[in-house]
Write a protein that holds these residues in place. Structure first.
Motif, mmCIF file in Angstrom:
data_model
loop_
_atom_site.group_PDB
_atom_site.id
_atom_site.type_symbol
_atom_site.label_atom_id
_atom_site.label_comp_id
_atom_site.label_asym_id
_atom_site.label_seq_id
_atom_site.Cartn_x
_atom_site.Cartn_y
_atom_site.Cartn_z
ATOM 1 N N ALA A 205 0.813 -1.215 0.000
ATOM 2 C CA ALA A 205 0.000 0.000 0.000
ATOM 3 C C ALA A 205 0.851 1.272 0.000
ATOM 4 O O ALA A 205 0.370 2.342 -0.372
ATOM 5 N N ARG A 206 2.123 1.167 0.401
ATOM 6 C CA ARG A 206 2.999 2.342 0.377
ATOM 7 C C ARG A 206 3.545 2.619 -1.019
ATOM 8 O O ARG A 206 4.091 3.689 -1.275
ATOM 9 N N GLU A 207 3.416 1.642 -1.901
ATOM 10 C CA GLU A 207 3.946 1.793 -3.249
ATOM 11 C C GLU A 207 2.871 1.784 -4.324
ATOM 12 O O GLU A 207 3.143 2.129 -5.475
ATOM 13 N N PHE A 208 1.654 1.393 -3.943
ATOM 14 C CA PHE A 208 0.595 1.269 -4.935
ATOM 15 C C PHE A 208 -0.753 1.558 -4.296
ATOM 16 O O PHE A 208 -1.045 1.118 -3.177
ATOM 17 N N GLN A 209 -1.582 2.315 -5.017
ATOM 18 C CA GLN A 209 -2.924 2.628 -4.555
ATOM 19 C C GLN A 209 -3.906 2.406 -5.695
ATOM 20 O O GLN A 209 -3.540 2.502 -6.872
ATOM 21 N N VAL A 210 -5.158 2.131 -5.341
ATOM 22 C CA VAL A 210 -6.166 1.906 -6.371
ATOM 23 C C VAL A 210 -7.501 2.461 -5.912
ATOM 24 O O VAL A 210 -7.871 2.360 -4.734
#
Length: 489
Positions: A205-210
């Motif tokens: 979650a620190r590197e990718f969000q959706v």
């Protein structure tokens, strides 16, 4: 759909079931067997180890190899360029007979003795796996020098080609076929709690969000993997050859293998291409469009249409270094409507998504992670997963056992009906003596009504177990008030 016996055995115990009975069972439950190919090797085709390899003194394209075949060291002259990189190989020793009645004899090649042949896959009647000879590893089992390759079940495998109807997307995977066979043989499906090797790294979650605004049944699961120069093992290449799946590199090979085994739609994005050098997390927006498609966008750029295709510029390769993995599910009716109405070009995943793919995304993602971690010792995964949209839940319908028996034309005991449904992973809740509320498994996209349920019960119970009856035609009583008044006149 093509399966292999050894691959199925990772999910179901077939030790007491021969190939004839297995094929008969598949046919009886509606998974029609189109072809069965049993791959066997001559007993003199064995595991060998290339101990040394030197250029032939009188031929630039030949190598002189000293090969340990367990009982002795033999000299074999080999013309394959990749023999210089080989350790464990398939050796046809003197006396072996290969496909086409090709007999291995003592020979002299350019003046040097050659006592056998180091084989390519095609020379053993297997699919063509690579240029040159076949290089083995312990993915098929512990390699013992001199042991006949026919004694390795994953190598000398049985390949079964199944003709699936378009509505049986739930069986378009090794796991799906095994699941149906477990119901047919009343066996337990083996656990698939795969162990994934990973290191302590930042959460995904620190590197990718959706963000998602979809109302159509669809959901997505994401994970990040890091590794420079992904590799694959021999078993991956062999099994994908058996099932006629091609791959351009080792990442594509792992994705294809995990998809064929799990039935889950899987894609791989190049994280660095998506981030474009920014230190900010990569962000996906998933939205439902008016043209009956679900778009996946990154920084407003279209990277894929869910279940349909992927932008070439976003695709990852084995050398990408940092890869964003995606597992997804989209309602098959919605996917077909969008592609048909808009004439959208689709890729190989559309075949699965349009028939109804596997809904257990965590399973498919974990299988892919397992493959990558087993072969690549330096691979790391970001901890956790990012989930978008709610997972699909099974719908509930009401059935009457009396109506089921009426459709089938036989009195199947109520307890047997419920038992079959549970073996097929339906949930049954008794409403009254004859009525049950059943929950349809999320992966069964084809079950809509009582008639569909009756068909499921019949194919597992066995049509041959239905007692024959003479055809009975009974005319309905058409007496009514008008007719009775006429008779009184």
């Amino acid at each position: 759909m093509i399966v292999t016996r050894s691959w199925l055995e990772e999910y179901i115990d077939l030790s007491d079931i021969d190939n004839g009975r297995l094929s008969a069972a598949l046919n009886s439950i509606g998974l029609e067997v189109d072809a069965v190919d049993e791959h066997t090797m001559h007993e003199k085709v064995v595991v060998g180890e290339v101990v040394s390899c030197e250029k032939h003194p009188d031929a630039d394209k030949l190598n002189v190899c000293q090969v340990n075949v367990g009982s002795e060291m033999v000299q074999i002259v080999c013309g394959a360029a990749n023999v210089v990189d080989a350790k464990f190989v398939a050796v046809a020793t003197v006396g072996a007979v290969l496909p086409g009645d090709f007999k291995i004899k003592k020979a002299k090649l350019r003046g040097l003795e050659s006592m056998g042949m180091i084989c390519s896959s095609s020379e053993l009647g297997l699919p063509e796996l690579e240029d040159g000879i076949m290089i083995l590893d312990e993915s098929i089992g512990e390699l013992e020098l001199g042991k006949p390759l026919n004694e390795y079940p994953k190598f000398a495998d049985t390949v079964i080609d199944i003709e699936l109807t378009a509505n049986r997307g739930d069986c378009d995977s090794i796991h799906g076929v095994a699941r149906d066979l477990c119901a047919a043989f009343d066996k337990e499906l083996k656990s698939y709690d795969f162990e994934v090797k990973s290191r302590n790294v930042l959460g995904v979650a620190r590197e990718f969000q959706v963000n998602s605004s979809c109302k159509v049944p669809s959901f997505f699961c994401y994970s990040i993997v890091e590794e420079d120069g992904l590799r694959s093992n021999f078993l991956e290449r062999l099994r994908l050859g058996f099932v006629k799946q091609e791959a351009k590199d080792n990442l594509e090979r792992a994705v294809a293998y995990a998809k064929h085994e799990s039935g889950v739609l899987l894609r791989a994005y190049d994280y660095n291409k998506l981030s474009k050098g920014s230190e900010e997390p990569v962000s996906f927006e998933i939205r439902e469009c008016e043209n009956a498609t679900i778009e996946v966008r990154c920084a407003k750029e279209l990277v894929s249409i869910a279940g349909v295709n992927q932008n070439d510029n976003s695709k990852a390769s084995e050398s990408s270094g940092k890869i964003l993995l995606e597992a997804s599910y989209v309602d098959p009716d919605f996917v077909v409507e969008g592609v048909s109405a808009n004439k959208i070009e689709s890729d190989e995943l559309y075949y699965n998504s349009s028939r109804g793919s596997e809904t257990d995304l965590a399973y498919g993602m974990k299988k892919l992670q397992q493959l990558l971690s087993w072969v690549n010792s330096g691979v790391t995964f970001s901890s956790g997963e990012v989930i978008a949209c709610e997972a699909k839940k099974g719908s509930v319908i009401s059935i009457k056992t009396s109506e089921i028996n009426s459709i089938i034309g036989s009195e199947i005991p109520k307890i047997e009906i419920i038992n079959i449904l549970k073996r097929l992973e339906f949930e049954a809740q008794k409403v009254d003596d004859d009525v049950f509320a059943i929950t349809i498994p999320p992966f069964r996209h084809d079950i809509k009504n009582t008639q569909d349920v009756a068909e499921e019960i019949l194919r597992i119970y066995g049509i041959d177990n239905i007692e024959e009856r003479a055809l009975s035609i009974v005319e309905a009583n058409r007496t009514n008030a008008t007719y009775l008044n006429y008779k009184r006149l």
